[in-house]
Motif scaffolding. Sequence first.
Motif, PDB file in Angstrom:
ATOM      1  N   GLU A 122       0.829  -1.200   0.000  1.00 27.21           N
ATOM      2  CA  GLU A 122       0.000   0.000   0.000  1.00 27.21           C
ATOM      3  C   GLU A 122       0.867   1.256   0.000  1.00 27.21           C
ATOM      4  N   PRO A 123       0.376   2.327  -0.641  1.00 28.24           N
ATOM      5  CA  PRO A 123       1.124   3.589  -0.592  1.00 28.24           C
ATOM      6  C   PRO A 123       1.298   4.076   0.848  1.00 28.24           C
ATOM      7  N   ASP A 124       2.513   4.459   1.179  1.00 33.40           N
ATOM      8  CA  ASP A 124       2.817   4.975   2.514  1.00 33.40           C
ATOM      9  C   ASP A 124       3.923   6.015   2.360  1.00 33.40           C
ATOM     10  N   PRO A 125       3.607   7.296   2.567  1.00 29.04           N
ATOM     11  CA  PRO A 125       4.614   8.341   2.328  1.00 29.04           C
ATOM     12  C   PRO A 125       5.777   8.327   3.290  1.00 29.04           C
ATOM     13  N   ASP A 126       5.690   7.518   4.352  1.00 31.50           N
ATOM     14  CA  ASP A 126       6.807   7.413   5.302  1.00 31.50           C
ATOM     15  C   ASP A 126       7.787   6.302   4.933  1.00 31.50           C
ATOM     16  N   PHE A 127       7.434   5.451   3.977  1.00 31.70           N
ATOM     17  CA  PHE A 127       8.303   4.373   3.503  1.00 31.70           C
ATOM     18  C   PHE A 127       8.950   3.632   4.677  1.00 31.70           C
ATOM     19  N   PRO A 128       8.140   3.033   5.542  1.00 30.70           N
ATOM     20  CA  PRO A 128       8.664   2.546   6.828  1.00 30.70           C
ATOM     21  C   PRO A 128       9.610   1.363   6.744  1.00 30.70           C
ATOM     22  N   THR A 129       9.623   0.602   5.666  1.00 32.11           N
ATOM     23  CA  THR A 129      10.451  -0.608   5.636  1.00 32.11           C
ATOM     24  C   THR A 129      11.784  -0.421   4.929  1.00 32.11           C
ATOM     25  N   VAL A 130      12.067   0.777   4.400  1.00 31.33           N
ATOM     26  CA  VAL A 130      13.312   0.986   3.666  1.00 31.33           C
ATOM     27  C   VAL A 130      13.973   2.276   4.147  1.00 31.33           C
ATOM     28  N   ALA A 131      15.308   2.296   4.097  1.00 30.55           N
ATOM     29  CA  ALA A 131      16.039   3.513   4.460  1.00 30.55           C
ATOM     30  C   ALA A 131      15.862   4.575   3.390  1.00 30.55           C
ATOM     31  N   PHE A 132      15.938   4.165   2.127  1.00 31.54           N
ATOM     32  CA  PHE A 132      15.675   5.034   0.988  1.00 31.54           C
ATOM     33  C   PHE A 132      14.757   4.268   0.030  1.00 31.54           C
ATOM     34  N   PRO A 133      13.661   4.878  -0.420  1.00 31.45           N
ATOM     35  CA  PRO A 133      12.724   4.163  -1.287  1.00 31.45           C
ATOM     36  C   PRO A 133      13.182   4.103  -2.739  1.00 31.45           C
ATOM     37  N   ASN A 134      14.381   3.584  -2.924  1.00 27.24           N
ATOM     38  CA  ASN A 134      15.000   3.513  -4.248  1.00 27.24           C
ATOM     39  C   ASN A 134      15.511   2.092  -4.427  1.00 27.24           C
ATOM     40  N   PRO A 135      15.019   1.359  -5.421  1.00 26.19           N
ATOM     41  CA  PRO A 135      15.451  -0.034  -5.572  1.00 26.19           C
ATOM     42  C   PRO A 135      16.941  -0.190  -5.857  1.00 26.19           C
ATOM     43  N   GLU A 136      17.619   0.905  -6.196  1.00 27.57           N
ATOM     44  CA  GLU A 136      19.070   0.833  -6.387  1.00 27.57           C
ATOM     45  C   GLU A 136      19.825   0.793  -5.052  1.00 27.57           C
ATOM     46  N   GLU A 137      19.193   1.249  -3.969  1.00 28.51           N
ATOM     47  CA  GLU A 137      19.883   1.353  -2.685  1.00 28.51           C
ATOM     48  C   GLU A 137      20.023  -0.024  -2.025  1.00 28.51           C
ATOM     49  N   PRO A 138      21.152  -0.270  -1.372  1.00 30.96           N
ATOM     50  CA  PRO A 138      21.336  -1.558  -0.685  1.00 30.96           C
ATOM     51  C   PRO A 138      20.211  -1.825   0.312  1.00 30.96           C
ATOM     52  N   GLY A 139      19.672  -3.026   0.268  1.00 30.56           N
ATOM     53  CA  GLY A 139      18.631  -3.443   1.205  1.00 30.56           C
ATOM     54  C   GLY A 139      17.220  -3.132   0.773  1.00 30.56           C
ATOM     55  N   ALA A 140      17.041  -2.268  -0.220  1.00 30.21           N
ATOM     56  CA  ALA A 140      15.686  -1.858  -0.592  1.00 30.21           C
ATOM     57  C   ALA A 140      14.863  -3.020  -1.141  1.00 30.21           C
ATOM     58  N   MET A 141      15.521  -4.017  -1.746  1.00 23.94           N
ATOM     59  CA  MET A 141      14.799  -5.124  -2.356  1.00 23.94           C
ATOM     60  C   MET A 141      14.826  -6.387  -1.505  1.00 23.94           C
ATOM     61  N   ASP A 142      15.272  -6.275  -0.264  1.00 27.39           N
ATOM     62  CA  ASP A 142      15.397  -7.478   0.568  1.00 27.39           C
ATOM     63  C   ASP A 142      14.064  -8.209   0.740  1.00 27.39           C
ATOM     64  N   LEU A 143      12.986  -7.475   0.996  1.00 25.76           N
ATOM     65  CA  LEU A 143      11.697  -8.130   1.244  1.00 25.76           C
ATOM     66  C   LEU A 143      11.176  -8.826  -0.005  1.00 25.76           C
ATOM     67  N   VAL A 144      11.319  -8.217  -1.157  1.00 31.38           N
ATOM     68  CA  VAL A 144      10.805  -8.854  -2.372  1.00 31.38           C
ATOM     69  C   VAL A 144      11.674 -10.044  -2.762  1.00 31.38           C
ATOM     70  N   LEU A 145      12.968  -9.987  -2.489  1.00 32.13           N
ATOM     71  CA  LEU A 145      13.814 -11.151  -2.748  1.00 32.13           C
ATOM     72  C   LEU A 145      13.449 -12.296  -1.809  1.00 32.13           C
ATOM     73  N   GLY A 146      13.111 -11.961  -0.562  1.00 28.90           N
ATOM     74  CA  GLY A 146      12.658 -12.993   0.361  1.00 28.90           C
ATOM     75  C   GLY A 146      11.357 -13.628  -0.090  1.00 28.90           C
ATOM     76  N   LEU A 147      10.431 -12.807  -0.566  1.00 30.17           N
ATOM     77  CA  LEU A 147       9.167 -13.332  -1.078  1.00 30.17           C
ATOM     78  C   LEU A 147       9.402 -14.218  -2.293  1.00 30.17           C
ATOM     79  N   ALA A 148      10.301 -13.790  -3.171  1.00 32.71           N
ATOM     80  CA  ALA A 148      10.583 -14.582  -4.372  1.00 32.71           C
ATOM     81  C   ALA A 148      11.145 -15.946  -4.009  1.00 32.71           C
TER      82      ALA A 148
END
Length: 554
Positions: A256-282
Motif C-alpha cells: 500500500e502507498p505509505d509516504p513514510d516508507f517505513p520498511t526501507v532507508a531510501f525508497p529507491n530499488p538501487e539502494e542496498p537493502g531496498a529489495m530485501d523483502l521482495v527477494l525474500g518473497l521470491a
Amino acid sequence: MTDYRRRAEEWLAQDPDPATRDELRAILAAGDEAALADRFATRLEFGTAGLRGELGAGPNRMNRVTVMRAAAGIAARLRKDPPPDEEGAGVVIGYDARHGSERFALDSAAVLTGAGLRVWLMPRPLPTPVLAFAVRHLGAAAGIMVTASHNPPRDNGYKVYWGDGAQITPPLDAEISAEIDKVGRVDGLPLGEGWTVLGEEIVEAYLHALSRLPLGDARDVSVAYTPLHGVGRDVLERAFAWAGFPAPAVVPEQAEPDPDFPTVAFPNPEEPGAMDLVLGLAGASGADLVIANDPDADRCAVAVPDRDGGWRTLAGDEVGGLLAEHVLRHTKGADRLVVTTVVSSSLLGAIARAHGVRSAETLTGFKWIMKAGRPGDRLVFGYEEALGYSAGGDDGVVVHDKDGVGAALAVAALAAQARRDGRTLVDLLDDQARRYGLHATAPLTFRVKDLGLIGEAMARLRAAPPSRLGGREVEAVDDLSGGVGGLPPTNALRFRMPSARVVVRPSGTEPKLKCYLQVVHPVGDGEDVAAVRARANADLDRLREDLASALGLS
C-alpha cells in the motif's frame, strides 16, 4: 529585525498552509537564525528537473507557496504560446501518494484555472508514466507531476512536461523560472474552479497503449513484485491482467502507498537493502522473476535466480541491453532509433550496429533521450542506467518518459519467452557477452551533507586529472561542461582508457557525486563467461579504488 526575519514575516502573511505557518512561527519565537537562513537565504531552483526538495516553510522548501508560484510561472509561460486548439492551452496534473502531493496538485489546478487555462486532474495518486502518457493522449500543452520519485520521505517535487509528453529542456526551464520570479504574493493570485477530474478511462487508455509493446505470446512466468510503498501496484497488476500474465505475488508490507516508507532507508530499488523483502518473497514463493518499482513507478528494477541458487539483481545496463535487443528483434525498419545516455553502457551502440539501426547518446535524463532523434527517425527504445526504460513497437515508444510499468511488462514477456525456450535471462546476458563482448558497468556514489565538497572534488579532477585509473592509461579527458560531440554543456568529466571509461558528474536531484565505470572484455570461443565476468569485476574494483583516491571523498 534581520533580513531573514523580515522575509519570514512576509512569507507568513501569504502562506495558506497552517502547518508551515506554525513551523515558521515556532522558528521565529525561538530566534533560530540558522533555521531561518536555511529556509530564506536561497530558494529551490526551477530547472529541467522542475523542483525537488525538503518539505517545510520558506522558499528553499517544497510547500504550497512554492508550488503556487511555480504554477503561476508555468501559466504565464504557456500564455506566450499559441493555444493548441480553440479551447485554449490545457494542462494535465498528476500526483503520487507522498506527503502534500494531492494538496500541491489541487493548488496547481486552482492557480492554472484562475489564469484562464483548461485543467485536467488525475483521478487519484497514479504513476508518473500515466501522467506522461496523458499529456499526449489528451493533446495537452503541458503536464505537471507532483512527486519526488525515489527521494527520502521528507522530500517532494514537481516535474513539468511540455506538449510532446517529455520533460522540459533548456531554454524552456529558464523561461519558466523567469516567469516564476515575476510572481508576487500568492494570496493575490486569482484562483479558479471547475477543472475536469479525469476518470479511470485515462488509466485504461494507458493500459491499452501498452498493448503495442512487443510482448509475444509466452505468458508462463511467476513474478514477485514490490511497489516500495508507492503508487505502482494497482496499475501494474491491471497491466499484467490486461496482457494475460499471471498476477504477481506482492510484498504485503510494501503493497500500500505509505509516504513514510517505513520498511526501507531510501525508497529507491538501487539502494542496498531496498529489495530485501521482495527477494525474500521470491525465494519463498519460487518465483522466476523479481520486479520492483520506485514509488512513482517510473523506474523498474529486476532480479533473477542465479546459477549458484541465490538471486542476482541485474544492473540497469544489463536490463537495457536485453530489452533493446528484444525490441529490435520484434520491430522492423531502417528508420528505427535506439537511445541511451553518455553515462550508460556502450553496449547499446554495438547492438544497434548488429541490427542495422541507428543509435544515439544524450545527456542523462529522459528529457534528452526523447529529443535525440533526427527528422525521419523512429524511436523504438530508450534507456538510462538508473533503471529507466521506455519501449515501443513499430509505431515507436509508448511513453515519452521512463515507464516502470511498461518495462515490467516487457521484462516479464522476455523472461516468459526464455522460459519457454528452456533458458533464463542470465543465459541471454551470456549470449550478448559472447556476441558483443562483455560490457561490465558499475556505479560509485558519494552522498554528502556539504554540497561544497562535490564542487571541490570536480575542481580537483579538472585541475589535476589522473593519468592512470585502474592500471590503465587515461588516453583522453572530455570536459562535458564545454559541450562535446554536439551535446549541450553539462557539469561532467569523462575519462577514456583502453577498453574502459569513467564518467563523473554531480547528481541533478540529490546531494551525491555519481561516477559511472565501464570495462569491456571480449569473450573468446568456448571461453567461460563467468570467468571473464570475474576478471571484469576485478578491473572495476581497481577503477573504484583509484577514482575514490583521486576524488578525495569517502
